[in-house]
Design an enzyme around this catalytic site. Sequence first.
Site, mmCIF file in Angstrom:
data_model
loop_
_atom_site.group_PDB
_atom_site.id
_atom_site.type_symbol
_atom_site.label_atom_id
_atom_site.label_comp_id
_atom_site.label_asym_id
_atom_site.label_seq_id
_atom_site.Cartn_x
_atom_site.Cartn_y
_atom_site.Cartn_z
ATOM 1 N N GLY A 42 0.874 -1.127 0.029
ATOM 2 C CA GLY A 42 0.056 0.048 -0.028
ATOM 3 C C GLY A 42 0.711 1.274 -0.213
ATOM 4 O O GLY A 42 0.172 2.316 -0.634
ATOM 5 N N ASP A 98 0.629 3.256 4.580
ATOM 6 C CA ASP A 98 -0.229 3.942 3.926
ATOM 7 C C ASP A 98 -1.340 4.518 4.733
ATOM 8 O O ASP A 98 -1.807 5.827 4.805
ATOM 9 C CB ASP A 98 -0.918 3.187 2.691
ATOM 10 C CG ASP A 98 -1.421 1.715 3.102
ATOM 11 O OD1 ASP A 98 -1.201 1.645 4.329
ATOM 12 O OD2 ASP A 98 -1.829 1.034 2.434
ATOM 13 N N ASP A 101 -5.148 1.604 10.686
ATOM 14 C CA ASP A 101 -6.789 1.409 10.844
ATOM 15 C C ASP A 101 -7.093 1.033 12.488
ATOM 16 O O ASP A 101 -6.906 1.575 13.268
ATOM 17 C CB ASP A 101 -7.138 0.398 9.762
ATOM 18 C CG ASP A 101 -8.808 0.147 10.196
ATOM 19 O OD1 ASP A 101 -9.407 0.979 10.620
ATOM 20 O OD2 ASP A 101 -9.429 -0.838 9.444
ATOM 21 N N LYS A 129 -6.786 6.488 10.605
ATOM 22 C CA LYS A 129 -8.105 6.129 10.364
ATOM 23 C C LYS A 129 -8.681 6.072 11.785
ATOM 24 O O LYS A 129 -8.114 4.728 12.257
ATOM 25 C CB LYS A 129 -8.596 5.229 9.226
ATOM 26 C CG LYS A 129 -9.932 5.135 8.916
ATOM 27 C CD LYS A 129 -10.335 4.177 7.596
ATOM 28 C CE LYS A 129 -10.141 2.782 7.880
ATOM 29 N NZ LYS A 129 -10.501 1.962 6.923
ATOM 30 N N PHE A 150 -13.982 2.911 4.228
ATOM 31 C CA PHE A 150 -13.096 2.079 3.513
ATOM 32 C C PHE A 150 -12.535 2.671 2.423
ATOM 33 O O PHE A 150 -13.307 3.298 1.341
ATOM 34 C CB PHE A 150 -13.569 0.672 2.902
ATOM 35 C CG PHE A 150 -12.457 -0.157 2.739
ATOM 36 C CD1 PHE A 150 -11.500 -0.898 3.999
ATOM 37 C CD2 PHE A 150 -11.826 -0.430 1.524
ATOM 38 C CE1 PHE A 150 -10.422 -1.624 3.508
ATOM 39 C CE2 PHE A 150 -10.813 -1.088 1.340
ATOM 40 C CZ PHE A 150 -10.248 -1.791 2.309
ATOM 41 N N LEU A 151 -11.395 3.134 2.291
ATOM 42 C CA LEU A 151 -10.591 4.122 1.210
ATOM 43 C C LEU A 151 -9.903 3.256 0.361
ATOM 44 O O LEU A 151 -9.342 2.252 0.634
ATOM 45 C CB LEU A 151 -9.618 5.252 2.059
ATOM 46 C CG LEU A 151 -10.603 5.981 3.125
ATOM 47 C CD1 LEU A 151 -9.293 6.900 3.766
ATOM 48 C CD2 LEU A 151 -11.500 6.617 2.608
ATOM 49 N N ASP A 157 -5.879 -0.599 -1.734
ATOM 50 C CA ASP A 157 -6.563 -1.415 -2.395
ATOM 51 C C ASP A 157 -7.815 -1.917 -1.844
ATOM 52 O O ASP A 157 -7.993 -1.844 -0.726
ATOM 53 C CB ASP A 157 -5.957 -2.636 -3.127
ATOM 54 C CG ASP A 157 -5.763 -3.358 -1.872
ATOM 55 O OD1 ASP A 157 -5.204 -3.024 -0.848
ATOM 56 O OD2 ASP A 157 -5.867 -4.756 -2.091
ATOM 57 N N ARG A 163 -6.023 0.348 -6.750
ATOM 58 C CA ARG A 163 -4.639 0.606 -6.260
ATOM 59 C C ARG A 163 -3.985 1.795 -6.677
ATOM 60 O O ARG A 163 -3.582 2.677 -6.353
ATOM 61 C CB ARG A 163 -3.566 -0.581 -6.015
ATOM 62 C CG ARG A 163 -2.673 -0.348 -4.928
ATOM 63 C CD ARG A 163 -1.644 -1.505 -4.844
ATOM 64 N NE ARG A 163 -2.006 -2.876 -4.358
ATOM 65 C CZ ARG A 163 -2.188 -3.110 -3.087
ATOM 66 N NH1 ARG A 163 -1.886 -2.135 -2.276
ATOM 67 N NH2 ARG A 163 -2.647 -4.367 -2.735
HETATM 68 P P1 IMP Z 1 -4.328 -2.075 10.714
HETATM 69 O O1 IMP Z 1 -3.584 -3.402 11.036
HETATM 70 O O2 IMP Z 1 -6.046 -2.441 11.052
HETATM 71 O O3 IMP Z 1 -3.992 -0.636 11.114
HETATM 72 O O4 IMP Z 1 -4.482 -1.915 9.074
HETATM 73 C C1 IMP Z 1 -3.576 -1.969 8.345
HETATM 74 C C2 IMP Z 1 -3.477 -2.262 7.183
HETATM 75 O O5 IMP Z 1 -4.765 -2.656 6.538
HETATM 76 C C3 IMP Z 1 -3.106 -1.182 6.173
HETATM 77 O O6 IMP Z 1 -1.728 -1.301 6.041
HETATM 78 C C4 IMP Z 1 -3.887 -1.365 4.984
HETATM 79 O O7 IMP Z 1 -3.238 -2.245 3.998
HETATM 80 C C5 IMP Z 1 -5.226 -2.035 5.224
HETATM 81 N N1 IMP Z 1 -6.334 -1.002 5.274
HETATM 82 C C6 IMP Z 1 -6.920 -0.489 6.526
HETATM 83 N N2 IMP Z 1 -7.869 0.278 6.177
HETATM 84 C C7 IMP Z 1 -7.886 0.432 4.898
HETATM 85 C C8 IMP Z 1 -8.780 1.143 3.863
HETATM 86 O O8 IMP Z 1 -9.714 1.850 4.358
HETATM 87 N N3 IMP Z 1 -8.450 0.936 2.681
HETATM 88 C C9 IMP Z 1 -7.502 0.149 2.087
HETATM 89 N N4 IMP Z 1 -6.745 -0.722 3.046
HETATM 90 C C10 IMP Z 1 -6.879 -0.507 4.189
HETATM 91 MG MG MG Z 2 -0.920 -1.979 4.237
#
Ligand code: IMP
Ligand code: MG
Length: 173
Positions: A42, A98, A101, A129, A150-151, A157, A163
């Site tokens: 990403g 990127d 979340d 986010k 969701f972006l 992607d 992407r």
């Molecule tokens: P986390 O571990 O939940 O913080 O998520 C991390 C990974 O989930 C990021 O590096 C992204 O690859 C993917 N991700 C989280 N939210 C989004 C979104 O809104 N769009 C696309 N990918 C996301």
């Molecule tokens: Mg990622």
Amino acid sequence: MPAEMIPVLSRAEIAQKVKTLAKRISRDYEHRELHIVAVLNGAFMFLADMVRELSIPVKIDFIRLSSYGSGTESSGNIRITKEIELDIRDQDVLLVEDIVDSGLTVAYIFEYLKSFRPKSVKVCAFIDKTERRQTHVAIDYVGCLVEHGFLVGYGLDFDEKYRALPDIYRLEA
Ligand code: IMP
Ligand code: MG
């Protein structure tokens, strides 16, 4: 198939935010050599734009993870599929993501990087986010705060789609 893609950030807005971030980072690391570790896939587009705006020397490496589970949610069950190759011991490291979340991915990589005993580790994420944060992570450099949704686009992607789009959209089912 999503019914709608709502524009969230245009390429011009993205470029402006990347410039602002790069200026801060260049200032904070002046006279130091920054070791960047970017998260595949990403962050590739953000990284490419950001490093071209930096005025300090950098070394660049990548890490890749797989997180079991499906759809749009992180399972927290994380495994490294590509390790870093740069020697970061006693170095200043910047983790480039990127989007953050749940925070589980960044928290995991942060601990992994610390195990190499770098001088410092900071985190830069283009999008923070906050809606689904599960663990506290300090994000030192944030390009943009987005509360929900969701972006896609600009490296982000959905199932490997969207992407390459130069702008960022929110998917609405
Ligand atoms: P986390 O571990 O939940 O913080 O998520 C991390 C990974 O989930 C990021 O590096 C992204 O690859 C993917 N991700 C989280 N939210 C989004 C979104 O809104 N769009 C696309 N990918 C996301
Ligand atoms: Mg990622």
